[in-house]
Write an enzyme that holds these catalytic residues in place. Structure first.
Site, PDB file in Angstrom:
ATOM      1  N   ASN A 190     104.637  91.898  -2.839  1.00 28.73           N
ATOM      2  CA  ASN A 190     103.947  91.569  -4.278  1.00 28.73           C
ATOM      3  C   ASN A 190     104.031  92.565  -5.348  1.00 28.73           C
ATOM      4  OD1 ASN A 190     101.899  92.591  -2.757  1.00 28.73           O
ATOM      5  ND2 ASN A 190     100.522  91.374  -3.669  1.00 28.73           N
ATOM      6  N   GLU A 216     110.772  92.768   3.771  1.00 27.29           N
ATOM      7  CA  GLU A 216     112.214  92.362   3.894  1.00 27.29           C
ATOM      8  C   GLU A 216     112.483  91.736   2.618  1.00 27.29           C
ATOM      9  OE1 GLU A 216     109.447  89.275   5.869  1.00 27.29           O
ATOM     10  OE2 GLU A 216     109.747  91.510   5.929  1.00 27.29           O
ATOM     11  N   SER A 270      98.625  90.932   5.283  1.00 27.04           N
ATOM     12  CA  SER A 270      97.510  90.082   5.707  1.00 27.04           C
ATOM     13  C   SER A 270      96.796  90.737   7.058  1.00 27.04           C
ATOM     14  CB  SER A 270      98.105  88.623   6.292  1.00 27.04           C
ATOM     15  OG  SER A 270      98.844  89.054   7.470  1.00 27.04           O
ATOM     16  N   THR A 271      95.374  90.101   6.830  1.00 28.68           N
ATOM     17  CA  THR A 271      94.460  90.294   7.843  1.00 28.68           C
ATOM     18  C   THR A 271      95.104  90.128   9.240  1.00 28.68           C
ATOM     19  OG1 THR A 271      92.572  89.844   6.308  1.00 28.68           O
ATOM     20  CG2 THR A 271      91.983  90.158   8.729  1.00 28.68           C
ATOM     21  N   GLU A 291      94.717  97.901   4.101  1.00 28.19           N
ATOM     22  CA  GLU A 291      94.201  97.137   2.903  1.00 28.19           C
ATOM     23  C   GLU A 291      94.747  95.714   3.224  1.00 28.19           C
ATOM     24  OE1 GLU A 291      94.352  94.692   0.062  1.00 28.19           O
ATOM     25  OE2 GLU A 291      96.060  96.008  -0.910  1.00 28.19           O
ATOM     26  N   ARG A 319      98.296  86.387 -12.654  1.00 26.67           N
ATOM     27  CA  ARG A 319      99.058  87.488 -12.713  1.00 26.67           C
ATOM     28  C   ARG A 319      99.827  87.305 -11.540  1.00 26.67           C
ATOM     29  NH1 ARG A 319      97.636  93.195 -11.332  1.00 26.67           N
ATOM     30  NH2 ARG A 319      96.044  92.236 -10.610  1.00 26.67           N
ATOM     31  N   CYS A 325      96.385  90.487  -4.098  1.00 29.26           N
ATOM     32  CA  CYS A 325      95.268  90.392  -3.048  1.00 29.26           C
ATOM     33  C   CYS A 325      93.946  90.410  -3.973  1.00 29.26           C
ATOM     34  CB  CYS A 325      95.463  91.634  -2.167  1.00 29.26           C
ATOM     35  SG  CYS A 325      95.631  93.199  -2.988  1.00 29.26           S
ATOM     36  N   SER A 481      92.491  96.904 -11.517  1.00 32.00           N
ATOM     37  CA  SER A 481      92.929  98.282 -10.764  1.00 32.00           C
ATOM     38  C   SER A 481      93.382  99.351 -11.562  1.00 32.00           C
ATOM     39  CB  SER A 481      94.416  97.731 -10.219  1.00 32.00           C
ATOM     40  OG  SER A 481      94.180  96.686  -9.186  1.00 32.00           O
ATOM     41  N   GLU A 498      92.103 103.348  -1.357  1.00 29.71           N
ATOM     42  CA  GLU A 498      93.260 104.036  -1.669  1.00 29.71           C
ATOM     43  C   GLU A 498      93.057 104.293  -3.276  1.00 29.71           C
ATOM     44  OE1 GLU A 498      96.768 102.104   1.132  1.00 29.71           O
ATOM     45  OE2 GLU A 498      96.317 100.960  -0.759  1.00 29.71           O
TER      46      GLU A 498
END
Length: 520
Positions: A190, A216, A270-271, A291, A319, A325, A481, A498
């Protein structure tokens, strides 16, 4: 309903191109240029990048434009062998890279930043074609991506240790910070550029070397970064990229998470996938920076400025077509302003959202990354409607992976869209009555990345800010962000932070040195 770009509906792009080829042999070339990527673009690379060399794998995999389904390029399908070569190269390069002075690393990162800035249009076009986001958003991502190289080029020179007062006169206590070593960087589609630089900038600034496995769906942005890293003078083996297909991802990921030479695994995604990677990394007790998933609540209280809240909702939700996320996933609106907020939000959606190919001027909403993503949104809409929700805007899937921006009212907490992350342009509104009720709903999740609160009551803002179980909180603001601030979640949204001055910490070990035998 959100408008389609008048010159070319996203639904019609593939069929129109086919028709034009048949009816007007001279015209399609011009149309193709609008909806195709220049294969001779200097930053379009299709091989893996290992130890400063461009390497081919035994096979290739296609990269598709999610808006049209057309093939953009074929990229080397690296496997475990190439991944191991990259880890070995990174380990070898680490022995010399960690010896470089902080200033030397800073200069190289800054040079890389300058090259990204100089090539922002080319980089943005790659993002638009492989990821689907509108070109203006892609340009914003390039600027955001480059900003992490700039930020960490400066932080490289601020990795300070400590001299701690000793209880004994004959010894000194030193706390030194040293790079951990080879870093495996596994990134999502993303933000195919920014999710790399946010990790790699910190790792290289600390003195680590990296192996990047891009998603990918979006390997071209990662390979373009490798080309610019080489131009910037980043030494061979310090930055490696191993693209691979969905089929080879498990075996490549296993190498990157289990090889004894790897010191840290940094992952965004993903978790569920993060838990798999953590289990693999556990056998060799690697450091991990995770993350993971989000399920952000967006709370609008009666005291909120509705205009500000609607602007924030539009920015936060739509957006990248809802594929971030930190996108707001559950909209909680207090009863006193509920109807006005929903009405005004619907008008904003009609006025501001336009579906289309990301390269076409005026597009604000591109496709979702693939048909699976679109089907997930459809499933959530169907589930909500079956349980009593009302579709006020949109609700339909269009050709390919395009999804109409959708506004749902009368949403309840037993619906699928309030239980799992959507990752699409679905905006479900839940009515609530009290602050306590809103916080109970907001915190009823096993993840906690971002949360949003709209209010003009300072005491309420303070209470909610402290009570929200998230790592990031936006107060009267939908876009959060920035490289200067920390990014990360609580609960099952991940480990570590991060960006910011804390973003470099995961790539450093603290060594305690007791210097004894000194004469008082």
């Amino acid at each position: 309903m959100s408008r389609l770009c008048p010159s070319m509906s996203p639904v019609c792009v593939p069929r129109t191109l086919r028709l034009l080829r048949q009816l007007f042999p001279g015209l399609p070339a011009a149309m193709q240029r609008l909806y195709s990527l220049d294969v001779s673009a200097p930053l379009l690379r299709t091989q893996g990048y290992v130890d400063g060399r461009w390497v081919s794998a035994a096979s290739v995999f296609p990269v598709l434009d999610p808006a049209t389904g057309q093939e953009i390029a074929r990229v080397s399908d690296c496997g475990p062998a190439e991944a191991k070569q990259a880890v070995d190269a990174a380990f070898k390069a680490f022995q010399s890279w960690k010896q470089r002075s902080a200033k030397e690393r800073s200069v190289l990162l800054r040079r890389w930043f300058d090259l990204m800035t100089n090539h922002k249009e080319e980089l943005a076009r790659l993002i638009t074609f492989e990821c689907g986001k509108p070109l203006q958003e892609s340009l914003s991502e390039v600027a955001y991506s480059a900003s992490f190289l700039e930020w960490f080029s400066e932080e490289a020179r601020r990795v300070y240790g400590d001299i701690v007062p000793s209880p004994n006169k004959d010894r000194k206590i030193l706390l030194l910070k040293q790079p951990v070593g080879v870093s495996s960087i596994i990134t999502p589609w993303n933000f195919p550029s920014a999710m790399i630089t946010r990790k790699v900038g910190a790792a290289l600034a600390a003195g680590c070397t990296v192996v990047v496995k891009p998603a990918e769906d979006t390997p071209l942005s990662a390979l373009a970064l490798a080309e610019l890293a080489e131009q910037a003078g980043i030494p061979a083996g310090v930055f490696n990229v191993v693209p691979c297909s969905r089929e080879k991802t498990p075996s490549v990921g296993e190498v990157l998470c289990t090889d004894p030479l790897v010191a840290i695994v940094s992952f965004t995604g993903s978790t569920a996938t993060g838990k798999v990677l953590l289990r693999m990394a556990a056998d060799t007790v690697k450091k991990a920076s995770m993350e993971l998933g989000g399920h952000a609540p967006f709370i609008v209280f009666d005291s909120a400025d509705i205009d500000v809240a609607v602007r924030g909702a539009m920015a936060s939700k739509f957006r990248n077509s809802g594929q971030t996320c930190v996108c707001s996933n559950r909209f909680l609106v207090q009863s006193g302003i509920h109807d006005r907020f929903v009405e005004q939000l619907g008008r904003a959606m009609d006025a501001e959202l336009r579906l289309g190919h990301g390269s076409e001027p005026g597009t604000t909403q591109g496709p979702l990354i693939n048909s699976r993503a679109a089907e997930k949104v459809v499933q959530q809409v169907s589930d909500a409607v079956s349980r009593g929700a009302k579709v006020l805007k949109g609700g339909k899937r269009l050709d390919g992976s395009f999804m109409e921006p959708t506004l749902l009212a009368d949403v309840t907490t037993d619906m699928l869209c309030t239980k799992e992350e959507t990752f699409g342009p679905l905006l479900p509104v839940i009515r609530f009555n009290t602050e306590e009720e809103a916080l109970a709903i907001a915190n009823a999740s096993n993840v906690g990345l971002a949360g949003y609160c709209y209010s003009q009551d300072v005491s309420q803002i303070w209470r909610v800010m402290e009570a929200l179980e998230t790592g990031i909180v936006g107060i009267n603001e939908g876009l959060l962000s920035t490289p200067e601030a920390s990014f990360g979640g609580v609960k099952e949204s991940g480990l570590g932070r991060e960006g910011s001055k804390y973003g470099i910490d995961d790539y450093l070990d603290v060594k305690y040195v007791c210097f004894g035998g000194l004469k008082p």
